[in-house]
Write a protein that holds these residues in place. Structure first.
Motif, PDB file in Angstrom:
ATOM      1  N   GLU A  43     -30.126  35.734  26.254  1.00  0.00           N
ATOM      2  CA  GLU A  43     -29.648  36.156  24.399  1.00  0.00           C
ATOM      3  C   GLU A  43     -29.049  36.359  24.320  1.00  0.00           C
ATOM      4  O   GLU A  43     -28.500  36.735  22.898  1.00  0.00           O
ATOM      5  CB  GLU A  43     -30.562  37.998  25.048  1.00  0.00           C
ATOM      6  CG  GLU A  43     -32.198  37.747  25.212  1.00  0.00           C
ATOM      7  CD  GLU A  43     -32.320  39.714  25.916  1.00  0.00           C
ATOM      8  OE1 GLU A  43     -31.408  40.438  26.034  1.00  0.00           O
ATOM      9  OE2 GLU A  43     -33.073  39.579  26.594  1.00  0.00           O
ATOM     10  N   ALA A  44     -27.250  36.145  24.534  1.00  0.00           N
ATOM     11  CA  ALA A  44     -26.676  35.545  24.095  1.00  0.00           C
ATOM     12  C   ALA A  44     -26.082  34.377  22.945  1.00  0.00           C
ATOM     13  O   ALA A  44     -25.484  33.937  22.000  1.00  0.00           O
ATOM     14  CB  ALA A  44     -25.341  35.205  25.192  1.00  0.00           C
ATOM     15  N   GLY A  45     -27.855  33.674  22.705  1.00  0.00           N
ATOM     16  CA  GLY A  45     -27.880  32.333  21.423  1.00  0.00           C
ATOM     17  C   GLY A  45     -26.312  31.220  22.038  1.00  0.00           C
ATOM     18  O   GLY A  45     -26.362  31.355  22.785  1.00  0.00           O
ATOM     19  N   CYS A  53     -24.261  33.706  29.634  1.00  0.00           N
ATOM     20  CA  CYS A  53     -23.372  34.226  29.162  1.00  0.00           C
ATOM     21  C   CYS A  53     -22.944  35.289  30.320  1.00  0.00           C
ATOM     22  O   CYS A  53     -21.683  35.838  30.437  1.00  0.00           O
ATOM     23  CB  CYS A  53     -23.336  35.270  27.929  1.00  0.00           C
ATOM     24  SG  CYS A  53     -24.593  36.410  28.275  1.00  0.00           S
ATOM     25  N   LEU A  54     -23.937  36.012  31.397  1.00  0.00           N
ATOM     26  CA  LEU A  54     -23.821  36.755  31.986  1.00  0.00           C
ATOM     27  C   LEU A  54     -23.268  37.793  31.705  1.00  0.00           C
ATOM     28  O   LEU A  54     -23.031  39.231  32.868  1.00  0.00           O
ATOM     29  CB  LEU A  54     -22.426  36.461  33.491  1.00  0.00           C
ATOM     30  CG  LEU A  54     -22.766  35.431  33.897  1.00  0.00           C
ATOM     31  CD1 LEU A  54     -21.603  34.237  34.669  1.00  0.00           C
ATOM     32  CD2 LEU A  54     -23.765  34.817  34.530  1.00  0.00           C
ATOM     33  N   GLU A  55     -22.949  38.802  30.774  1.00  0.00           N
ATOM     34  CA  GLU A  55     -23.099  39.545  29.859  1.00  0.00           C
ATOM     35  C   GLU A  55     -24.194  40.616  29.790  1.00  0.00           C
ATOM     36  O   GLU A  55     -23.710  41.385  29.402  1.00  0.00           O
ATOM     37  CB  GLU A  55     -21.867  39.290  28.718  1.00  0.00           C
ATOM     38  CG  GLU A  55     -20.111  39.290  29.239  1.00  0.00           C
ATOM     39  CD  GLU A  55     -19.904  39.607  29.891  1.00  0.00           C
ATOM     40  OE1 GLU A  55     -19.946  40.854  29.199  1.00  0.00           O
ATOM     41  OE2 GLU A  55     -19.066  39.499  30.849  1.00  0.00           O
ATOM     42  N   SER A  58     -29.808  40.893  29.119  1.00  0.00           N
ATOM     43  CA  SER A  58     -30.565  39.657  30.029  1.00  0.00           C
ATOM     44  C   SER A  58     -30.523  39.066  31.116  1.00  0.00           C
ATOM     45  O   SER A  58     -31.110  39.637  32.530  1.00  0.00           O
ATOM     46  CB  SER A  58     -31.506  38.766  29.584  1.00  0.00           C
ATOM     47  OG  SER A  58     -32.971  37.816  29.934  1.00  0.00           O
ATOM     48  N   CYS A  59     -29.100  38.390  31.280  1.00  0.00           N
ATOM     49  CA  CYS A  59     -28.313  38.064  32.330  1.00  0.00           C
ATOM     50  C   CYS A  59     -28.033  39.410  33.106  1.00  0.00           C
ATOM     51  O   CYS A  59     -28.489  38.953  34.686  1.00  0.00           O
ATOM     52  CB  CYS A  59     -26.419  37.884  32.070  1.00  0.00           C
ATOM     53  SG  CYS A  59     -27.056  36.210  31.072  1.00  0.00           S
ATOM     54  N   LYS A  60     -27.964  40.197  33.329  1.00  0.00           N
ATOM     55  CA  LYS A  60     -27.825  41.418  33.401  1.00  0.00           C
ATOM     56  C   LYS A  60     -28.529  41.808  34.804  1.00  0.00           C
ATOM     57  O   LYS A  60     -29.251  42.487  35.232  1.00  0.00           O
ATOM     58  CB  LYS A  60     -27.098  42.319  33.388  1.00  0.00           C
ATOM     59  CG  LYS A  60     -25.741  42.253  32.544  1.00  0.00           C
ATOM     60  CD  LYS A  60     -24.677  44.073  32.496  1.00  0.00           C
ATOM     61  CE  LYS A  60     -23.560  43.533  32.065  1.00  0.00           C
ATOM     62  NZ  LYS A  60     -22.656  43.879  30.816  1.00  0.00           N
TER      63      LYS A  60
HETATM   64 ZN   LIG Z   1     -26.779  35.877  28.668  1.00  0.00          ZN
END
Ligand SMILES: [Zn+2]
Length: 336
Positions: A43-45, A53-55, A58-60
């Protein structure tokens, strides 16, 4: 992983709904699939144009294994394995009861996908289904998946992982873009394993048939103990089919069979005067064992074991399956 760069670029550039990743097991294919799923869900666009992005939330969620818009479908045997790895005791109750968890992906596991296809995404982004391995689907499951692949619901994407592409139905294949995942050269894999803290990385890599993720998994203390128990069974003269089946039960029949196939491959190589391919540290044991056998006996045993790999995925009684495997081996290696 460094050897995935090209495959990664091909996969992220594509916007087809279904991708089939194919290559041998243990080269990081599951990591690749989950990273790609994370990328699609990220969801980092703009910052996520090339990789997740791992941040972001969603990534988490993907990393924690509980993203509501991601489904990973695997045979029950694999799910049980990862539960054990997490130290979850609930799965332990089944141990010791005869029946092994299924090695096959069954239609019942695909039915919830039709429900997933009907509802909208929980987090407003894509919905992703990972099927690992796709060649473990039985025919009914494969047909159920095909219905979804033929008319993919808007925003739903599929990632299939296959080790033997010829075992995936042609109609399913025809719906997917194929991305090959390569086996890295040892020059690339050994430093990677060393960076992960694996001791004697070159030997570990050879033992895993050149597959670095498998080598890393094998280095896990629990798995290392299983392979040591197996090694005692193949090399100890007092082994019986009954004792070997008991001592290797925890590793499971498919794993034991795969080890025996590699071991007999090495026996044949050593008998023919070549160096072992997998068990380089056991050259002396292989030498003395093969000395008392003819090449014909070794190749016949090897072929028998390879044929057994065709039905090993069926959920038969583990103890009986293992006893049959060990009888093959022990009769050929000296009639113990
Ligand atoms: Zn992400």
């Amino acid at each position: 992983m460094p050897w995935h760069v090209q495959a990664w670029q091909r996969a992220v550039r594509s916007d087809v709904p279904s991708i089939l990743l194919h290559g041998p097991a243990g080269i990081g294919e599951r990591h690749f699939a989950l990273a790609l799923a994370a990328h699609w869900l990220c969801e980092a666009g703009a910052t996520a144009a090339v990789r997740p992005c791992l941040e972001c939330a969603s990534c988490k969620l993907v990393e924690a294994g509980n993203h509501p818009d991601l489904r990973v479908i695997e045979p029950a045997s694999m799910a049980a394995e990862s539960e054990d790895g997490d130290g979850d005791d609930e799965g332990g109750e089944d141990k010791g009861k005869g029946k092994a968890a299924s090695q096959v992906i069954l239609i019942g596991q695909l039915r919830p996908l039709h429900e997933l296809a009907r509802i909208t995404s929980h987090r407003g982004g894509a919905r992703v289904v990972v099927i690992h391995p796709a060649d473990a689907m039985n025919i009914a499951a494969s047909n159920a998946l095909l219905k979804l692949l033929e008319e993919p619901p808007v925003g739903m994407r599929f990632l299939l992982i296959a080790h033997r592409v010829q075992r995936v139905s042609a109609t399913v294949l025809s719906r997917c873009m194929r991305v090959a995942l390569p086996v890295p050269a040892p020059e690339q894999a050994v430093p990677w394993l060393q960076a992960q803290g694996v001791e004697d990385a070159a030997t570990a890599l050879a033992l895993a048939g050149g597959a670095p993720q498998a080598a890393l998994d094998n280095a896990d203390p629990v798995r290392a103990a299983l392979s040591k128990a197996w090694l005692r069974c193949v090399s100890d003269a007092s082994t019986t089919a009954l004792s070997a089946a008991r001592d290797t039960k925890e590793a499971g029949a498919p794993q034991v069979l795969s080890w025996l196939v590699q071991w007999t491959h090495d026996l044949a190589r050593v008998k023919a005067g070549a160096a072992p391919r997998y068990h380089q540290a056991q050259a002396a044991t292989l030498q003395s064992l093969s000395a008392s056998m003819t090449l014909r006996t070794i190749t016949r045993l090897h072929r028998t074991l390879v044929l057994r790999q065709r039905w090993i995925r069926h959920p038969l009684n583990t103890q009986l399956t293992l006893e049959a495997l060990w009888l093959d081996y022990l009769q050929a290696t000296g009639g113990r």
